[in-house]
Design a protein around this motif. Structure first.
Motif, PDB file in Angstrom:
ATOM      1  N   HIS A 171       3.399  14.180  -8.325  1.00 37.48           N
ATOM      2  CA  HIS A 171       4.461  13.383  -7.713  1.00 37.48           C
ATOM      3  C   HIS A 171       3.920  12.022  -7.266  1.00 37.48           C
ATOM      4  CE1 HIS A 171       6.247  17.456  -7.275  1.00 37.48           C
ATOM      5  NE2 HIS A 171       7.322  16.788  -7.657  1.00 37.48           N
ATOM      6  N   SER A 172       2.684  12.007  -6.770  1.00 31.86           N
ATOM      7  CA  SER A 172       2.060  10.738  -6.396  1.00 31.86           C
ATOM      8  C   SER A 172       1.926   9.847  -7.616  1.00 31.86           C
ATOM      9  CB  SER A 172       0.683  10.977  -5.772  1.00 31.86           C
ATOM     10  OG  SER A 172       0.805  11.599  -4.522  1.00 31.86           O
ATOM     11  N   ALA A 173       1.522  10.435  -8.741  1.00 31.55           N
ATOM     12  CA  ALA A 173       1.390   9.663  -9.980  1.00 31.55           C
ATOM     13  C   ALA A 173       2.740   9.084 -10.396  1.00 31.55           C
ATOM     14  CB  ALA A 173       0.825  10.542 -11.093  1.00 31.55           C
ATOM     15  N   LYS A 174       3.800   9.868 -10.275  1.00 29.60           N
ATOM     16  CA  LYS A 174       5.147   9.380 -10.616  1.00 29.60           C
ATOM     17  C   LYS A 174       5.574   8.251  -9.677  1.00 29.60           C
ATOM     18  CE  LYS A 174       6.852  13.630 -12.681  1.00 29.60           C
ATOM     19  NZ  LYS A 174       7.763  14.758 -12.565  1.00 29.60           N
ATOM     20  N   GLU A 175       5.240   8.378  -8.398  1.00 28.35           N
ATOM     21  CA  GLU A 175       5.598   7.349  -7.418  1.00 28.35           C
ATOM     22  C   GLU A 175       4.867   6.038  -7.724  1.00 28.35           C
ATOM     23  OE1 GLU A 175       7.713   6.086  -3.927  1.00 28.35           O
ATOM     24  OE2 GLU A 175       7.964   7.708  -5.354  1.00 28.35           O
ATOM     25  N   ILE A 176       3.573   6.143  -8.057  1.00 28.80           N
ATOM     26  CA  ILE A 176       2.819   4.947  -8.422  1.00 28.80           C
ATOM     27  C   ILE A 176       3.404   4.314  -9.683  1.00 28.80           C
ATOM     28  CG2 ILE A 176       0.577   4.119  -9.252  1.00 28.80           C
ATOM     29  CD1 ILE A 176      -0.687   6.242  -7.368  1.00 28.80           C
ATOM     30  N   ALA A 177       3.707   5.126 -10.679  1.00 32.21           N
ATOM     31  CA  ALA A 177       4.298   4.610 -11.918  1.00 32.21           C
ATOM     32  C   ALA A 177       5.639   3.939 -11.636  1.00 32.21           C
ATOM     33  CB  ALA A 177       4.458   5.735 -12.929  1.00 32.21           C
ATOM     34  N   HIS A 178       6.428   4.529 -10.761  1.00 34.93           N
ATOM     35  CA  HIS A 178       7.730   3.959 -10.388  1.00 34.93           C
ATOM     36  C   HIS A 178       7.547   2.575  -9.784  1.00 34.93           C
ATOM     37  CE1 HIS A 178      11.755   3.664  -8.674  1.00 34.93           C
ATOM     38  NE2 HIS A 178      11.189   3.445  -7.501  1.00 34.93           N
ATOM     39  N   TRP A 179       6.636   2.444  -8.817  1.00 33.93           N
ATOM     40  CA  TRP A 179       6.425   1.153  -8.161  1.00 33.93           C
ATOM     41  C   TRP A 179       5.780   0.142  -9.097  1.00 33.93           C
ATOM     42  CZ3 TRP A 179       8.831  -0.609  -4.124  1.00 33.93           C
ATOM     43  CH2 TRP A 179       9.453   0.315  -3.289  1.00 33.93           C
ATOM     44  N   MET A 189       0.845  -1.183   0.000  1.00 31.18           N
ATOM     45  CA  MET A 189       0.000   0.000   0.000  1.00 31.18           C
ATOM     46  C   MET A 189       0.886   1.241   0.000  1.00 31.18           C
ATOM     47  SD  MET A 189      -3.125  -1.160   0.077  1.00 31.18           S
ATOM     48  CE  MET A 189      -4.214   0.095   0.655  1.00 31.18           C
ATOM     49  N   LEU A 190       0.660   2.106  -0.959  1.00 28.89           N
ATOM     50  CA  LEU A 190       1.408   3.351  -1.056  1.00 28.89           C
ATOM     51  C   LEU A 190       0.539   4.512  -0.573  1.00 28.89           C
ATOM     52  CD1 LEU A 190       2.807   2.924  -4.674  1.00 28.89           C
ATOM     53  CD2 LEU A 190       4.017   2.529  -2.537  1.00 28.89           C
ATOM     54  N   PRO A 191       1.027   5.321   0.349  1.00 32.34           N
ATOM     55  CA  PRO A 191       0.245   6.487   0.760  1.00 32.34           C
ATOM     56  C   PRO A 191       0.203   7.518  -0.366  1.00 32.34           C
ATOM     57  CG  PRO A 191       2.328   6.390   1.955  1.00 32.34           C
ATOM     58  CD  PRO A 191       2.250   5.161   1.107  1.00 32.34           C
ATOM     59  N   ALA A 192      -0.983   8.020  -0.688  1.00 32.15           N
ATOM     60  CA  ALA A 192      -1.146   8.934  -1.819  1.00 32.15           C
ATOM     61  C   ALA A 192      -0.769  10.375  -1.489  1.00 32.15           C
ATOM     62  CB  ALA A 192      -2.588   8.886  -2.317  1.00 32.15           C
ATOM     63  N   LEU A 193      -0.834  10.760  -0.230  1.00 32.12           N
ATOM     64  CA  LEU A 193      -0.657  12.174   0.108  1.00 32.12           C
ATOM     65  C   LEU A 193       0.676  12.485   0.786  1.00 32.12           C
ATOM     66  CD1 LEU A 193      -4.274  12.982   1.279  1.00 32.12           C
ATOM     67  CD2 LEU A 193      -3.230  13.446  -0.932  1.00 32.12           C
ATOM     68  N   THR A 194       1.658  11.623   0.650  1.00 31.83           N
ATOM     69  CA  THR A 194       2.960  11.910   1.248  1.00 31.83           C
ATOM     70  C   THR A 194       3.860  12.676   0.291  1.00 31.83           C
ATOM     71  OG1 THR A 194       3.821   9.781   0.523  1.00 31.83           O
ATOM     72  CG2 THR A 194       2.908   9.902   2.765  1.00 31.83           C
ATOM     73  N   GLN A 195       3.434  12.822  -0.933  1.00 26.22           N
ATOM     74  CA  GLN A 195       4.207  13.539  -1.936  1.00 26.22           C
ATOM     75  C   GLN A 195       3.821  15.018  -1.922  1.00 26.22           C
ATOM     76  OE1 GLN A 195       6.620  11.958  -3.681  1.00 26.22           O
ATOM     77  NE2 GLN A 195       6.085  10.161  -2.487  1.00 26.22           N
ATOM     78  N   PRO A 196       4.703  15.898  -2.413  1.00 28.81           N
ATOM     79  CA  PRO A 196       4.413  17.334  -2.346  1.00 28.81           C
ATOM     80  C   PRO A 196       3.271  17.789  -3.262  1.00 28.81           C
ATOM     81  CG  PRO A 196       6.511  16.929  -3.442  1.00 28.81           C
ATOM     82  CD  PRO A 196       6.038  15.618  -2.911  1.00 28.81           C
ATOM     83  N   ALA A 197       2.951  17.014  -4.302  1.00 33.05           N
ATOM     84  CA  ALA A 197       1.883  17.385  -5.230  1.00 33.05           C
ATOM     85  C   ALA A 197       1.321  16.114  -5.869  1.00 33.05           C
ATOM     86  CB  ALA A 197       2.408  18.325  -6.304  1.00 33.05           C
ATOM     87  N   PRO A 198       0.077  16.149  -6.349  1.00 35.93           N
ATOM     88  CA  PRO A 198      -0.531  14.955  -6.943  1.00 35.93           C
ATOM     89  C   PRO A 198       0.273  14.356  -8.093  1.00 35.93           C
ATOM     90  CG  PRO A 198      -2.191  16.619  -6.597  1.00 35.93           C
ATOM     91  CD  PRO A 198      -0.853  17.266  -6.300  1.00 35.93           C
TER      92      PRO A 198
END
Length: 74
Positions: A12-20, A1-10
Motif C-alpha cells: 500500500h505504501s508503494a501504491k501511495e508513492i506511485a500515486h503521488w 514527505m510521505l510517511p511510509a508506515l501509515t499504510q496497512p501493508a508495504p
C-alpha cells in the motif's frame, strides 16, 4: 514527505508513492520511522519501495526507549 508506515501493508505504501509520483516530476521524500516492536513491519520492503519509485529523500528516524523516556535519532 510521505510517511511510509501509515499504510496497512508495504504494498500500500508503494501504491501511495506511485500515486503521488503522478502529481509531480519534482523531488519528494518519504519518512521511515523505526521503533521497537514485538512484531516489526518489513522496513526493508518500505525502503525498497521508496527507492524503486524514485523517492529522492528517505528520512529514517530511529526511535528507542531509554530509561522510560523516548529518544529520537535521525
Amino acid at each position: 514527505m510521505l510517511p511510509a508506515l501509515t499504510q496497512p501493508a508495504p504494498e500500500h505504501s508503494a501504491k501511495e508513492i506511485a500515486h503521488w509520483r503522478t502529481f509531480t516530476d519534482r523531488p519528494f521524500g518519504s519518512i521511515l520511522t523505526i521503533q521497537p516492536s514485538a512484531n516489526p513491519p518489513p522496513y526493508e520492503v518500505c525502503r525498497d519501495a521508496a527507492i524503486d519509485f524514485g523517492v529522492t529523500v528517505l528520512r529514517i528516524v530511529l526511535m528507542a526507549a531509554l530509561s522510560g523516556i523516548g529518544t529520537c535519532v535521525e
